[in-house]
Design an enzyme around this catalytic site. Structure first.
Site, short mmCIF file in Angstrom:
data_model
loop_
_atom_site.label_atom_id
_atom_site.label_comp_id
_atom_site.label_asym_id
_atom_site.label_seq_id
_atom_site.Cartn_x
_atom_site.Cartn_y
_atom_site.Cartn_z
N HIS A 124 0.88 -1.18 0.00
CA HIS A 124 0.00 0.00 0.00
C HIS A 124 0.91 1.22 0.00
O HIS A 124 1.77 1.37 0.88
CB HIS A 124 -0.90 0.00 1.23
N ASN A 141 1.52 -13.07 -5.35
CA ASN A 141 1.60 -14.28 -4.52
C ASN A 141 1.87 -15.45 -5.45
O ASN A 141 1.20 -15.63 -6.44
CB ASN A 141 0.26 -14.48 -3.77
N THR A 142 2.90 -16.24 -5.12
CA THR A 142 3.07 -17.52 -5.83
C THR A 142 3.36 -18.59 -4.78
O THR A 142 3.90 -18.30 -3.72
CB THR A 142 4.20 -17.47 -6.88
N ASN A 182 -0.25 -17.53 11.06
CA ASN A 182 -0.01 -16.38 11.93
C ASN A 182 -0.92 -15.23 11.52
O ASN A 182 -0.92 -14.81 10.37
CB ASN A 182 1.47 -15.97 11.78
N HIS A 204 0.42 -5.31 -17.51
CA HIS A 204 -0.09 -6.47 -18.26
C HIS A 204 0.97 -7.02 -19.22
O HIS A 204 1.11 -8.24 -19.36
CB HIS A 204 -1.36 -6.08 -19.03
N HIS A 221 -0.45 -6.47 -5.46
CA HIS A 221 -0.48 -7.75 -4.75
C HIS A 221 0.22 -8.79 -5.64
O HIS A 221 0.01 -8.80 -6.86
CB HIS A 221 -1.93 -8.16 -4.50
#
Lengths: 280, 280
Positions: B108, B120-121, B265, B151, B118
């Site tokens: 942010h 994530n892998t 967590n 993109h 964002h």
């Protein structure tokens, strides 16, 4: 367009009257603080939704000097629950038709010493007919005196009604307003009850007493705390605490889920969210 | 204590290396803005949870001048899914054992002109073995140029790998990052893929390319926008937009749900939430 039977009409009329009285009292508090803030009212309806039998509501919203953001919604809706969702609702597993009327209130206060609060009472009709509701206090900076007075008001409302069961309703609130992923309560509790069916008049009387209790105790707590000075550190604590409040409402709250699943008005459903929240 | 096989160890090593490179690059950007902000790292583990087979992770968090709040988590956990939850996970219906290793990042940004992001892998092992992940751009104030470059970077990552399928992965992101109750997308999209099983080396190569694409394009966008001036009105729009972001993550995001259901967590799971958000 939905047609109300006598019980449904009586419940709706009470919720609307209670809304008018609460909003007038909250505006009076704003005057006492030297503010001219007023509630704005936005009606919404589902009559243009072909899958809904109709109905709608009025979203009341005030942003004032004492009440940083307070929403008071009344809604009266009918229709059919979607298949999977119907199975989760009392009396709707065999027939998904439902009617619901109720009042829902969330107040987020400017001064961190003034408790935030939530109150909601409702009358539901599926193949069963029942009242549900409750109220819980959410102080960013808790005071024992306020907690005690809040609990005492709802104990009295329960004790003076044959449909009331204070120990059970208080425990229900403690169990419900729990944030499992944080392992903390959302606030200092209150009462919660649901599926109160059988004697309509007795259950309706309890629900009215709960409304009266709210109208008596919450303005008292606001007036007690609204003039207190507060520090930046108090505000930091308030905003962090509001993050927990938002988490509870978006992850766990059944009322929010009910609204999202039944195509309610999104602004009315999410008016419970705090005006500002922080996550450290 | 969990024991990793060769594929699991290779995937974990990549995610940790990628984390180190990303964090170093983000700290370099802070230096360019005259800030000495650094990531702080908090390890957590599940080895004291008798129901978990163990594992844990490291939560990286930086609060800087450019990065108002950025979390970069790596975690490597094993155990058994709870009964009902297991049925919802690929390859776990018959046997609830699982292993998961991955990297998760949410940034942010202080300046509303700089897009939030964002990424994530992850590599999952149940009775199946697969990679999943993606990245999506979340500009409070969108710029077509930024969207196009973002993109293009992930299209290139897909096109240069036999396991890549850009049109499918782009549509998947469009479908996934959708807030149904608001009927809006969370941001301007990116790519999303899951259950990429079969050829470990090919799927791992794609996942590495996705990480490289992120590391190449996002810092470019940050540097392009971080010096722009912004108004109070821009900040108001940014904070309202962050409210939508919080709603998506708390109501819909599968990664958040996965974390809450598997006893991860809580601070690491919810690091994705914005530092400040508003609801009007």
């Amino acid at each position: 367009m939905i047609v109300l039977d006598e019980e449904q009409a009586a419940a709706r009329a009470w919720f609307e009257t209670l809304r008018d009285r609460i909003c007038a009292e909250f505006e009076t508090i704003e005057r006492e603080a030297g503010s001219d803030a007023c509630f704005g009212y936005t009606p919404w309806n589902r009559d243009d939704d072909p899958e809904a039998k109709g109905g709608g509501g009025v979203q009341g919203l005030m942003k004032g000097k004492v009440f940083e953001k307070v929403g008071v919604n009344v809604s009266t809706v009918g229709g059919e629950f979607s298949g999977e969702f119907a199975k989760t609702i009392h009396g709707a597993a065999e027939n998904p038709s439902f009617f619901a009327t109720g009042i829902s209130l969330v107040a987020h206060m400017a001064n961190p010493h003034v408790p935030a609060v939530h109150m909601n009472t409702r009358f539901l009709v599926t193949q069963k007919r029942w009242f549900g509701g409750g109220a819980d206090l959410n102080p960013p900076l808790p005071y024992e005196e306020d907690t005690r007075d809040f609990h005492a008001a709802f104990k009295k409302a329960c004790d003076e009604n044959e449909a009331g069961d204070y120990p059970r309703f208080k425990k229900w609130a403690d169990d419900y307003f729990w944030i499992p992923h944080r392992k903390v309560h959302r606030g200092v509790g209150g009462i919660f009850y649901d599926h109160l069916e059988g004697d309509f008049q007795a259950n309706f009387a309890l629900t009215r007493s709960v409304g009266e209790a709210f109208l008596s105790v919450f303005p008292t707590l606001v007036r007690r705390r609204m003039g207190m000075t507060f520090t930046d550190a108090d505000t930091v604590q308030q905003l962090e605490w509001r993050g927990r409040y938002a988490e509870f409402n978006l992850v766990h709250d059944r009322g929010t889920l009910f609204g999202l699943k039944t195509g309610g008005n999104i602004d009315a459903i999410l008016m419970s969210l705090p005006p500002v929240a922080t996550w450290a």
